[in-house]
Design a protein around this motif. Sequence first.
Motif, short mmCIF file in Angstrom:
data_model
loop_
_atom_site.label_atom_id
_atom_site.label_comp_id
_atom_site.label_asym_id
_atom_site.label_seq_id
_atom_site.Cartn_x
_atom_site.Cartn_y
_atom_site.Cartn_z
N ASP A 8 36.42 26.45 39.68
CA ASP A 8 37.76 26.67 40.20
C ASP A 8 37.62 27.00 41.69
OD1 ASP A 8 40.57 27.37 40.24
OD2 ASP A 8 39.94 29.47 40.18
N MET A 9 38.71 26.90 42.46
CA MET A 9 38.64 27.23 43.89
C MET A 9 39.21 28.62 44.18
SD MET A 9 37.77 26.40 46.97
CE MET A 9 37.67 24.64 47.32
N ASP A 10 40.52 28.81 43.97
CA ASP A 10 41.17 30.06 44.34
C ASP A 10 40.73 31.22 43.45
OD1 ASP A 10 42.84 29.05 46.45
OD2 ASP A 10 44.06 28.08 44.91
N GLY A 11 40.26 32.28 44.09
CA GLY A 11 39.83 33.44 43.33
C GLY A 11 38.48 33.28 42.68
N THR A 12 37.81 32.15 42.95
CA THR A 12 36.48 31.91 42.40
C THR A 12 35.49 31.58 43.51
OG1 THR A 12 37.39 31.09 40.30
CG2 THR A 12 35.12 30.46 40.83
N LEU A 13 35.82 30.59 44.32
CA LEU A 13 35.00 30.24 45.49
C LEU A 13 35.63 30.75 46.78
CD1 LEU A 13 34.10 26.52 44.63
CD2 LEU A 13 32.68 28.57 44.28
N PHE A 14 36.96 30.68 46.85
CA PHE A 14 37.67 31.01 48.08
C PHE A 14 38.51 32.27 47.88
CE2 PHE A 14 41.36 30.38 50.99
CZ PHE A 14 40.65 30.43 52.19
N GLN A 15 38.41 33.20 48.83
CA GLN A 15 39.14 34.46 48.76
C GLN A 15 40.59 34.25 49.22
OE1 GLN A 15 37.03 38.09 50.01
NE2 GLN A 15 35.25 36.81 50.43
N THR A 16 41.36 33.68 48.34
CA THR A 16 42.73 33.31 48.65
C THR A 16 43.57 34.51 49.07
OG1 THR A 16 42.47 31.73 46.85
CG2 THR A 16 44.65 31.91 47.81
N ASP A 17 43.23 35.69 48.57
CA ASP A 17 44.04 36.87 48.88
C ASP A 17 44.07 37.17 50.37
OD1 ASP A 17 41.26 37.51 48.51
OD2 ASP A 17 41.80 39.63 48.60
N LEU A 18 43.07 36.69 51.13
CA LEU A 18 43.02 36.97 52.57
C LEU A 18 44.11 36.23 53.33
CD1 LEU A 18 39.16 36.90 53.21
CD2 LEU A 18 40.65 38.89 52.82
N ILE A 19 44.59 35.12 52.79
CA ILE A 19 45.62 34.35 53.49
C ILE A 19 46.91 34.22 52.67
CG2 ILE A 19 43.92 33.03 54.80
CD1 ILE A 19 44.50 30.64 52.93
N LEU A 20 46.86 34.68 51.44
CA LEU A 20 47.99 34.49 50.54
C LEU A 20 49.24 35.23 51.00
CD1 LEU A 20 49.33 33.64 47.87
CD2 LEU A 20 48.23 35.61 46.82
N GLU A 21 49.11 36.52 51.22
CA GLU A 21 50.29 37.34 51.52
C GLU A 21 50.97 36.89 52.80
OE1 GLU A 21 51.51 42.03 52.08
OE2 GLU A 21 49.71 41.48 50.97
N GLN A 22 50.17 36.64 53.85
CA GLN A 22 50.77 36.20 55.10
C GLN A 22 51.46 34.85 54.96
OE1 GLN A 22 50.93 37.97 58.19
NE2 GLN A 22 52.46 36.34 58.34
N ARG A 80 51.33 26.68 56.10
CA ARG A 80 50.84 27.98 56.55
C ARG A 80 49.47 28.29 55.97
NH1 ARG A 80 50.91 29.08 60.25
NH2 ARG A 80 50.80 31.34 60.06
N LEU A 81 49.23 27.93 54.71
CA LEU A 81 47.90 28.13 54.13
C LEU A 81 46.84 27.38 54.92
CD1 LEU A 81 48.64 27.83 50.30
CD2 LEU A 81 47.83 29.87 51.48
N ILE A 82 47.10 26.12 55.22
CA ILE A 82 46.14 25.30 55.94
C ILE A 82 45.92 25.84 57.35
CG2 ILE A 82 45.73 23.01 56.93
CD1 ILE A 82 47.02 21.85 54.39
N ASP A 83 47.00 26.24 58.01
CA ASP A 83 46.86 26.83 59.35
C ASP A 83 45.96 28.05 59.32
OD1 ASP A 83 48.51 24.93 60.46
OD2 ASP A 83 50.29 26.21 60.53
N ASN A 84 46.15 28.90 58.33
CA ASN A 84 45.34 30.11 58.22
C ASN A 84 43.89 29.80 57.91
OD1 ASN A 84 47.27 32.12 58.82
ND2 ASN A 84 48.13 31.98 56.76
N ILE A 85 43.65 28.79 57.09
CA ILE A 85 42.27 28.37 56.80
C ILE A 85 41.60 27.88 58.08
CG2 ILE A 85 40.85 26.63 55.62
CD1 ILE A 85 43.01 26.74 53.35
N GLU A 86 42.29 27.00 58.79
CA GLU A 86 41.70 26.39 59.99
C GLU A 86 41.57 27.39 61.14
OE1 GLU A 86 44.27 23.03 60.58
OE2 GLU A 86 43.14 21.80 59.13
N ASN A 87 42.29 28.50 61.06
CA ASN A 87 42.15 29.56 62.06
C ASN A 87 41.13 30.62 61.64
OD1 ASN A 87 44.02 28.56 63.94
ND2 ASN A 87 45.75 29.45 62.81
N GLY A 88 40.43 30.34 60.54
CA GLY A 88 39.33 31.22 60.12
C GLY A 88 39.77 32.52 59.49
N LYS A 89 40.99 32.58 58.97
CA LYS A 89 41.49 33.83 58.41
C LYS A 89 41.10 34.02 56.95
CE LYS A 89 45.37 34.23 61.62
NZ LYS A 89 46.86 34.34 61.77
N GLY A 90 40.61 32.96 56.31
CA GLY A 90 40.15 33.07 54.93
C GLY A 90 38.65 33.30 54.89
N ALA A 91 38.08 33.23 53.70
CA ALA A 91 36.63 33.38 53.54
C ALA A 91 36.22 32.92 52.16
CB ALA A 91 36.20 34.84 53.74
#
Length: 215
Positions: A8-22, A80-91
């Motif tokens: 799975d991706m969200d919550g398994t490989l990618f820390q979605t919570d870092l960009i989810l709320e914003q 907004r999710l993609i913008d946050n990913i490409e701005n390095g706000k996820g992990a």
Amino acid sequence: MKQAAIFDMDGTLFQTDLILEQSLDDTFAHLRSLGAWEGETPIATYRNIMGVPLPKVWAALLPDHSEKIKELADSHFLKRLIDNIENGKGALYPNVKEVFLYLKEKGVAIFIASNGLPDYLTAIIRFYGLDEWVSETFSIQQIQSLDKSGLVKMILEKYAIQTAVVVGDRLSDIKAAKDNGLLAIGCRFDFAKDDELVQADWVIDNLLEIKSILT
């Protein structure tokens, strides 16, 4: 192809919570600016259903709104999710690449089966360079039923996989494993629920534990 690990991706490989709320806040701020929403962003409601396909998300968060508004929310949220990913706000979660390298060295093919939309998944794969290890990424949008069990079946059939494990944090991942006669590894990460994880064959707190399980 004989062996595979399907993640799975969200919550398994990618820390979605870092960009989810914003991202969700931005989306509902946009709806408020259009007069299509009043009140606070329903973050708590979304956390309770995290992991389901986006059409089901908007059905839950915007039950009384038109399909046009739901599509508008969907489009803005994805942007907004993609913008946050490409701005390095996820992990990524710790040790993702180490585990991927281990699996590749052992001859285990790596796939991703996610409820995320294709553009969103592509942004994560591209930003973190995961295509070095991942054979193919599958989105729930590729299957009409929006059912992860069917998505996993699609992977097994396309690549003639004989044995595999499914790694994920929610019941849909565990069910996808069981429905296809596979073993399920549950991740006790941010969005996981103990009453769902109890149905997995193994439960891990760190992705590195996958190495010892597969050994």
